[in-house]
Design a protein around this motif. Structure first.
Motif, PDB file in Angstrom:
ATOM      1  N   GLY A 255       0.818  -1.204   0.000  1.00  0.00           N
ATOM      2  CA  GLY A 255       0.000   0.000   0.000  1.00  0.00           C
ATOM      3  C   GLY A 255       0.848   1.247   0.000  1.00  0.00           C
ATOM      4  N   ARG A 256       0.345   2.299  -0.620  1.00  0.00           N
ATOM      5  CA  ARG A 256       1.010   3.602  -0.576  1.00  0.00           C
ATOM      6  C   ARG A 256      -0.023   4.672  -0.212  1.00  0.00           C
ATOM      7  NH1 ARG A 256       3.117   5.547  -6.375  1.00  0.00           N
ATOM      8  NH2 ARG A 256       3.288   7.444  -5.100  1.00  0.00           N
ATOM      9  N   GLU A 257       0.420   5.676   0.570  1.00  0.00           N
ATOM     10  CA  GLU A 257      -0.447   6.751   1.047  1.00  0.00           C
ATOM     11  C   GLU A 257      -1.712   6.174   1.707  1.00  0.00           C
ATOM     12  OE1 GLU A 257       2.290   7.793  -1.943  1.00  0.00           O
ATOM     13  OE2 GLU A 257       0.335   6.995  -2.539  1.00  0.00           O
ATOM     14  N   GLU A 258      -2.892   6.493   1.206  1.00  0.00           N
ATOM     15  CA  GLU A 258      -4.125   6.011   1.832  1.00  0.00           C
ATOM     16  C   GLU A 258      -4.193   4.489   1.844  1.00  0.00           C
ATOM     17  OE1 GLU A 258      -7.638   5.847   3.862  1.00  0.00           O
ATOM     18  OE2 GLU A 258      -6.230   7.530   3.606  1.00  0.00           O
ATOM     19  N   GLY A 259      -3.674   3.852   0.827  1.00  0.00           N
ATOM     20  CA  GLY A 259      -3.635   2.388   0.807  1.00  0.00           C
ATOM     21  C   GLY A 259      -2.815   1.837   1.950  1.00  0.00           C
ATOM     22  N   ALA A 260      -1.687   2.494   2.261  1.00  0.00           N
ATOM     23  CA  ALA A 260      -0.854   2.068   3.388  1.00  0.00           C
ATOM     24  C   ALA A 260      -1.580   2.252   4.704  1.00  0.00           C
ATOM     25  CB  ALA A 260       0.451   2.863   3.389  1.00  0.00           C
ATOM     26  N   ARG A 261      -2.303   3.370   4.823  1.00  0.00           N
ATOM     27  CA  ARG A 261      -3.041   3.621   6.074  1.00  0.00           C
ATOM     28  C   ARG A 261      -4.118   2.568   6.297  1.00  0.00           C
ATOM     29  NH1 ARG A 261      -1.865   8.992   4.323  1.00  0.00           N
ATOM     30  NH2 ARG A 261      -3.779   9.210   3.107  1.00  0.00           N
ATOM     31  N   GLN A 262      -4.761   2.118   5.231  1.00  0.00           N
ATOM     32  CA  GLN A 262      -5.786   1.088   5.369  1.00  0.00           C
ATOM     33  C   GLN A 262      -5.168  -0.266   5.736  1.00  0.00           C
ATOM     34  OE1 GLN A 262      -9.095   1.531   5.348  1.00  0.00           O
ATOM     35  NE2 GLN A 262      -8.725   3.721   5.076  1.00  0.00           N
ATOM     36  N   LEU A 263      -4.024  -0.586   5.153  1.00  0.00           N
ATOM     37  CA  LEU A 263      -3.380  -1.862   5.462  1.00  0.00           C
ATOM     38  C   LEU A 263      -2.873  -1.917   6.902  1.00  0.00           C
ATOM     39  CD1 LEU A 263      -1.303  -2.831   2.270  1.00  0.00           C
ATOM     40  CD2 LEU A 263      -3.499  -3.754   3.042  1.00  0.00           C
ATOM     41  N   ARG A 264      -2.529  -0.770   7.459  1.00  0.00           N
ATOM     42  CA  ARG A 264      -2.045  -0.741   8.846  1.00  0.00           C
ATOM     43  C   ARG A 264      -3.125  -1.158   9.846  1.00  0.00           C
ATOM     44  NH1 ARG A 264       2.896   1.662   9.659  1.00  0.00           N
ATOM     45  NH2 ARG A 264       3.765   2.754   7.840  1.00  0.00           N
ATOM     46  N   LYS A 265      -4.382  -1.151   9.414  1.00  0.00           N
ATOM     47  CA  LYS A 265      -5.479  -1.558  10.291  1.00  0.00           C
ATOM     48  C   LYS A 265      -5.582  -3.081  10.400  1.00  0.00           C
ATOM     49  CE  LYS A 265      -8.240   2.515   9.005  1.00  0.00           C
ATOM     50  NZ  LYS A 265      -9.532   2.969   8.412  1.00  0.00           N
ATOM     51  N   VAL A 266      -4.878  -3.794   9.529  1.00  0.00           N
ATOM     52  CA  VAL A 266      -4.944  -5.258   9.505  1.00  0.00           C
ATOM     53  C   VAL A 266      -3.888  -5.824  10.450  1.00  0.00           C
ATOM     54  CG1 VAL A 266      -4.771  -7.307   8.063  1.00  0.00           C
ATOM     55  CG2 VAL A 266      -5.773  -5.209   7.129  1.00  0.00           C
ATOM     56  N   ALA A 267      -4.273  -6.818  11.255  1.00  0.00           N
ATOM     57  CA  ALA A 267      -3.355  -7.412  12.234  1.00  0.00           C
ATOM     58  C   ALA A 267      -2.958  -8.826  11.817  1.00  0.00           C
ATOM     59  CB  ALA A 267      -4.008  -7.449  13.610  1.00  0.00           C
ATOM     60  N   THR A 268      -1.831  -9.270  12.322  1.00  0.00           N
ATOM     61  CA  THR A 268      -1.382 -10.643  12.076  1.00  0.00           C
ATOM     62  C   THR A 268      -2.450 -11.631  12.543  1.00  0.00           C
ATOM     63  OG1 THR A 268       0.935  -9.990  12.339  1.00  0.00           O
ATOM     64  CG2 THR A 268       0.416 -12.330  12.581  1.00  0.00           C
ATOM     65  N   GLY A 269      -2.753 -12.597  11.722  1.00  0.00           N
ATOM     66  CA  GLY A 269      -3.790 -13.578  12.023  1.00  0.00           C
ATOM     67  C   GLY A 269      -5.138 -13.250  11.434  1.00  0.00           C
ATOM     68  N   ASP A 270      -5.350 -11.997  11.004  1.00  0.00           N
ATOM     69  CA  ASP A 270      -6.630 -11.618  10.399  1.00  0.00           C
ATOM     70  C   ASP A 270      -6.864 -12.373   9.096  1.00  0.00           C
ATOM     71  OD1 ASP A 270      -7.272  -9.859  12.371  1.00  0.00           O
ATOM     72  OD2 ASP A 270      -6.859  -8.030  11.231  1.00  0.00           O
ATOM     73  N   ALA A 271      -8.143 -12.662   8.833  1.00  0.00           N
ATOM     74  CA  ALA A 271      -8.524 -13.300   7.572  1.00  0.00           C
ATOM     75  C   ALA A 271      -8.585 -12.233   6.477  1.00  0.00           C
ATOM     76  CB  ALA A 271      -9.869 -13.988   7.709  1.00  0.00           C
ATOM     77  N   VAL A 272      -7.876 -12.466   5.398  1.00  0.00           N
ATOM     78  CA  VAL A 272      -7.851 -11.534   4.267  1.00  0.00           C
ATOM     79  C   VAL A 272      -7.961 -12.338   2.975  1.00  0.00           C
ATOM     80  CG1 VAL A 272      -6.447  -9.889   2.963  1.00  0.00           C
ATOM     81  CG2 VAL A 272      -6.492  -9.774   5.457  1.00  0.00           C
ATOM     82  N   THR A 273      -8.849 -11.916   2.091  1.00  0.00           N
ATOM     83  CA  THR A 273      -8.976 -12.564   0.788  1.00  0.00           C
ATOM     84  C   THR A 273      -8.724 -11.524  -0.304  1.00  0.00           C
ATOM     85  OG1 THR A 273     -11.370 -12.185   0.707  1.00  0.00           O
ATOM     86  CG2 THR A 273     -10.608 -14.286   1.604  1.00  0.00           C
ATOM     87  N   VAL A 274      -8.105 -11.958  -1.359  1.00  0.00           N
ATOM     88  CA  VAL A 274      -7.769 -11.080  -2.484  1.00  0.00           C
ATOM     89  C   VAL A 274      -8.301 -11.702  -3.770  1.00  0.00           C
ATOM     90  CG1 VAL A 274      -5.920  -9.902  -3.740  1.00  0.00           C
ATOM     91  CG2 VAL A 274      -5.657 -10.385  -1.286  1.00  0.00           C
ATOM     92  N   SER A 275      -9.006 -10.919  -4.569  1.00  0.00           N
ATOM     93  CA  SER A 275      -9.488 -11.401  -5.866  1.00  0.00           C
ATOM     94  C   SER A 275      -9.041 -10.435  -6.951  1.00  0.00           C
ATOM     95  CB  SER A 275     -11.015 -11.520  -5.876  1.00  0.00           C
ATOM     96  OG  SER A 275     -11.625 -10.253  -5.710  1.00  0.00           O
TER      97      SER A 275
END
Length: 403
Positions: A255-275
């Motif tokens: 992530g960069r700028e706002e994308g980085a700020r959003q990714l910082r909200k995710v913690a280790t162990g969280d469920a994340v899916t990408v399509s």
């Protein structure tokens, strides 16, 4: 140059070209040599505004069942190899170089060029990467209205076509859903999140956060974040983009700028899916293979505003007979012919040989055309690369024959 002089120059080129392909004396254009069923090779002189040039042409009849086109690439998006090596490794009987690419990073000290291509890429029906923002493109200026999403490819119906491929993707986290701004790209849009998979290779992902959507040379972002997702769970995070090979069951989100700020909200162990998928603007058939560049001929007419002054060594592809026939054209880089063609002349040359659609690929030192001679076990370079030797490139168009 006055408008009248420019018109005289264009008319002279067209008259000479018409004489070459229409009413040339016997022997002026050598007969095409059959490389494989439905695949021919020829080379000939071509009159041009900058002086006589020499071109090499592969003709491919996609109506022949054993003949097809496919993507040449070295096994990773962020990697380069010569056309002859890729064609040899993949068993092609011929091919040319492909898309423009991230060849240098002189504007960003300490950041390495990735070698990744500009536009989308599909190999054997599998999406490899999306297109970088228009302002992050390497290569000459594109015609008005054209974007980095432009592609040449062949559909499941075995017909060649031009189209645009846009990235459609999302990242689902416990905090919500984020749009996916990039997929295996050397440059991400400002404020976005991009996904990198094993197809990317081992190159550093740092370049993805440099430049802006309108300025390739702009400074690298100071606000970045990277999250590694394995088997649907976050396993690690970092404040800076990393590098190294990515495992098949792993996706790295940058992530960069706002994308980085959003990714910082995710913690280790969280469920994340990408399509992610590449969506065609016009094609009804899915692409079996596709790569980037930019159109120069549409509906039998050159695109308006094509450069008619800058002559150079070029590579291009033409589509004829409603997508059933393809022409792969490479200008010779020998010092005797290095004046080459303008982009406007490339469009006219393709049209004169029956193409209704035309597409410009990377040129200059990248321009390479290879074929396998009848009975030979390996391909050989047919043109003279302008740099004196083959330049490693990220991808190309391969001609394959099962016969």
């Amino acid at each position: 140059m006055t408008r009248r002089a420019a018109l005289r120059r264009t008319l002279a080129f067209l008259v000479a070209l018409g004489a070459l392909v229409g009413a040339a004396p016997a022997g002026a254009v050598p007969a095409a040599v059959e490389i494989a069923p439905g695949v021919t090779y020829e080379e000939f002189d071509l009159p041009a505004a900058g002086g006589t040039t020499h071109v090499h042409v592969l003709g491919v009849d996609l109506g022949v069942p054993d003949t097809r086109l496919g993507l040449l690439y070295p096994g990773a998006v962020a990697a380069r190899a010569t056309v002859s090596r890729m064609a040899g490794d993949q068993g092609a009987v011929g091919g040319v170089n492909g898309d423009f690419f991230n060849i240098t990073e002189s504007q960003h000290p300490g950041v390495e060029a990735t070698g990744a291509s500009v536009g989308p890429a599909i190999a054997e029906g599998r999406a490899l990467k999306g297109a970088v923002p228009n302002g992050q493109r390497f290569g000459p200026a594109m015609p008005s209205g054209v974007t980095t999403e432009a592609v040449f490819g062949v559909g499941a119906d075995r017909r060649a076509r031009l189209d645009r491929l846009a990235l459609d993707g999302k990242v689902s986290t416990p905090e919500g859903t984020l749009p996916l701004g990039g997929f295996n790209q050397y440059a991400l849009p400002v404020d976005s999140v991009g996904a990198f998979t094993g197809e990317w290779g081992s190159a550093s992902r740092a370049r993805a956060t440099c430049g802006t959507d309108t300025d390739r040379a702009a400074a690298c972002s100071t606000e970045t974040y990277e999250v590694t997702v394995r088997d649907g769970r976050v396993v690690s995070a970092s404040g800076t983009p990393g590098g190294g090979a990515i495992a098949p069951d792993t996706t790295v989100l940058v992530g960069r700028e706002e994308g980085a700020r959003q990714l910082r909200k995710v913690a280790t162990g969280d469920a994340v899916t990408v399509s992610h998928s590449l969506v065609a603007s016009a094609s009804q058939e899915a692409f079996g293979f596709a790569l980037g560049g930019y159109p120069v001929l549409s509906g039998g007419e050159p695109l308006p505003g094509l450069d008619d002054r800058t002559s150079a060594v070029r590579t291009a592809v033409g589509i004829a007979d409603a997508g059933r026939r393809v022409l792969l054209l490479a200008v010779d880089g020998s010092s005797a012919y290095r004046s080459g063609l303008t982009i406007a002349e490339v469009a006219e040359a393709l049209r004169a040989r029956g193409s209704t659609e035309g597409f410009s690929l990377d040129g200059g030192g990248s321009t390479t055309l290879v074929t396998r001679a009848p009975g030979a076990s390996t391909v050989a370079v047919r043109n003279h690369p302008s740099g004196g030797a083959e330049r490693p490139v990220p991808n190309g168009i391969g001609v394959f024959s099962a016969a």
